[in-house]
Design an enzyme around this catalytic site. Structure first.
Site, PDB file in Angstrom:
ATOM      1  N   ARG A 253      -4.151 -10.005   0.045  1.00 32.64           N
ATOM      2  CA  ARG A 253      -5.500  -9.924  -1.021  1.00 32.64           C
ATOM      3  C   ARG A 253      -6.516  -9.934   0.046  1.00 32.64           C
ATOM      4  NH1 ARG A 253      -2.283 -14.097  -3.365  1.00 32.64           N
ATOM      5  NH2 ARG A 253      -1.508 -13.704  -5.653  1.00 32.64           N
TER       6      ARG A 253
ATOM      7  N   LYS B 149      -3.246 -17.835  -3.897  1.00 36.28           N
ATOM      8  CA  LYS B 149      -3.752 -18.662  -5.136  1.00 36.28           C
ATOM      9  C   LYS B 149      -2.905 -19.605  -5.569  1.00 36.28           C
ATOM     10  CE  LYS B 149      -5.585 -14.303  -7.621  1.00 36.28           C
ATOM     11  NZ  LYS B 149      -5.355 -13.477  -8.777  1.00 36.28           N
TER      12      LYS B 149
ATOM     13  N   HIS C 106      -7.653  -3.697  -2.949  1.00 33.42           N
ATOM     14  CA  HIS C 106      -6.628  -4.232  -3.896  1.00 33.42           C
ATOM     15  C   HIS C 106      -5.820  -2.813  -3.985  1.00 33.42           C
ATOM     16  CE1 HIS C 106      -5.504  -8.022  -5.514  1.00 33.42           C
ATOM     17  NE2 HIS C 106      -5.265  -7.418  -6.661  1.00 33.42           N
TER      18      HIS C 106
ATOM     19  N   ARG D   9      -3.169  -3.005  -1.722  1.00 38.44           N
ATOM     20  CA  ARG D   9      -2.230  -4.213  -2.209  1.00 38.44           C
ATOM     21  C   ARG D   9      -1.311  -3.385  -3.037  1.00 38.44           C
ATOM     22  NH1 ARG D   9      -1.001  -9.718  -2.576  1.00 38.44           N
ATOM     23  NH2 ARG D   9      -0.801 -10.423  -4.830  1.00 38.44           N
TER      24      ARG D   9
ATOM     25  N   HIS E 215       3.260 -13.767  -6.067  1.00 45.05           N
ATOM     26  CA  HIS E 215       3.110 -14.068  -7.643  1.00 45.05           C
ATOM     27  C   HIS E 215       3.775 -15.144  -8.167  1.00 45.05           C
ATOM     28  CE1 HIS E 215       1.880  -9.423  -8.145  1.00 45.05           C
ATOM     29  NE2 HIS E 215       0.725 -10.270  -7.902  1.00 45.05           N
TER      30      HIS E 215
ATOM     31  N   TYR F 273       4.368  -3.313 -11.701  1.00 45.77           N
ATOM     32  CA  TYR F 273       4.432  -2.061 -10.731  1.00 45.77           C
ATOM     33  C   TYR F 273       5.754  -1.406 -11.036  1.00 45.77           C
ATOM     34  CZ  TYR F 273       1.006  -4.477  -8.056  1.00 45.77           C
ATOM     35  OH  TYR F 273      -0.031  -5.249  -7.586  1.00 45.77           O
TER      36      TYR F 273
END
Length: 308
Positions: A151, A182, A250, A253, A276, A285
């Site tokens: 990120r 995150k 992004h 990414r 994730h 994806y």
């Protein structure tokens, strides 16, 4: 029907005069409420409009192919009208309360083709003599974004090496980058050979940070680079490189995830590399390259239709 229209007109006057809404916005409210009047002919007045009527109308609009955002806007218009009306007359309930618009379809991430991604981050085939430090910094940032799927906030937060307070750093000896994503979740991601070479070239000319920080990537003022600066530099670089699509960090990414999944087929590994928490975030994806999946199916499945 006339009684319902009279209340609508009083509400629109209120929006224009007291709430000072623009003519365009007021007209939009009027169209939404006129549609509701037309869709509830069996109700002589607004107290006869039920929760079921609103749900049925929302389902009908969805069945006609109306965008969920438009349905959500209409529901908001109707909900506000009934909330106001309930202060003027006695209503058993606000019939719009609890009615939700259909979920919006998740938009698929935009990913570059492999050739486009490599062309974007690779150095020029004929590099200019003595590239500027800023150019070397940019090249290292872009290579690392694509190489490790970071990120932009993770990239900007990287330090030169491990420190107790560091949010992330480069482990050059191991060929890895350590980042805090995150939820404060820390992960290690491999760094490719081209990205490591670009990092070495940048570190050879990196000036000391003016703020005394150990930031890996620096702005033109020799302070820690911000995510916004990375975005602007990448966008400008993509234009110079002739990339046809709008490129932001992004996108790299997404490209990292798509290309890795396409080659390996290992969804769990891609989930870990992206950081994730849920596999559902990564499964999007798998939809990026349906044409590739269809080709694999045609070639591999014994009952697939094969072209001669």
């Amino acid at each position: 029907m006339d009684a319902k229209r009279d209340w609508v007109e009083r509400y629109l006057v209120l929006l224009r005069t007291q709430r000072k809404l623009s003519p365009h916005t007021t007209a939009a409210y009027g169209r939404d409420l006129a549609e509701l009047v037309a869709a509830t002919p069996n109700a002589a007045d607004w107290s006869g409009v039920t929760h079921f009527d609103i749900r049925r109308l929302a389902a009908t609009l969805h069945g006609r192919g109306l965008d969920p955002r438009s349905i959500a806007r209409k529901l908001s218009s109707w909900r506000g009208f009934f909330a106001w009306l309930g202060r003027q007359v006695t209503l058993a309930e606000n019939p719009v309360d609890g009615v939700r618009a259909p979920k919006r379809a998740k938009s698929l991430p935009k990913a570059l083709s492999v050739d486009d991604a490599v062309h974007l981050v690779a150095p020029p085939s004929r590099p200019t003599a003595g590239p500027e430090p800023t150019e070397l910094c940019d090249r290292a940032m872009f290579e690392l974004l694509y190489s490790s799927g970071l990120r932009v906030s993770e990239l900007a937060g990287l330090d030169l090496a491990y420190a107790k307070e560091a949010a992330g750093w480069i482990d050059r000896a191991a060929g890895e980058v350590v980042v805090t994503g995150k939820g404060g979740k820390m992960r290690r991601v491999p760094v490719g050979a081209h990205a490591l070479a670009a990092l070495d070239a940048w570190l050879a000319v990196r000036p000391a940070a003016r703020d005394g920080s150990a930031a890996l990537f620096l702005s033109a003022r020799a302070t820690r680079v911000s995510p916004r600066v990375v975005q602007l530099r990448l966008k400008a670089h993509a234009r110079r490189a002739g990339t046809a699509v709008d490129v932001h960090p992004h996108v790299l990414r997404h490209s990292f995830a798509s290309h890795l999944l396409q080659s390996s087929g290992d969804l769990r590994a891609v989930q870990e590399l992206l950081g994730h928490a849920s596999i559902a975030s990564t499964q999007v994806y798998t939809k990026l390259d349906f044409q590739h999946l269809a080709q694999v199916y045609d070639q591999a499945h014994p009952r697939a239709r094969r072209k001669t």
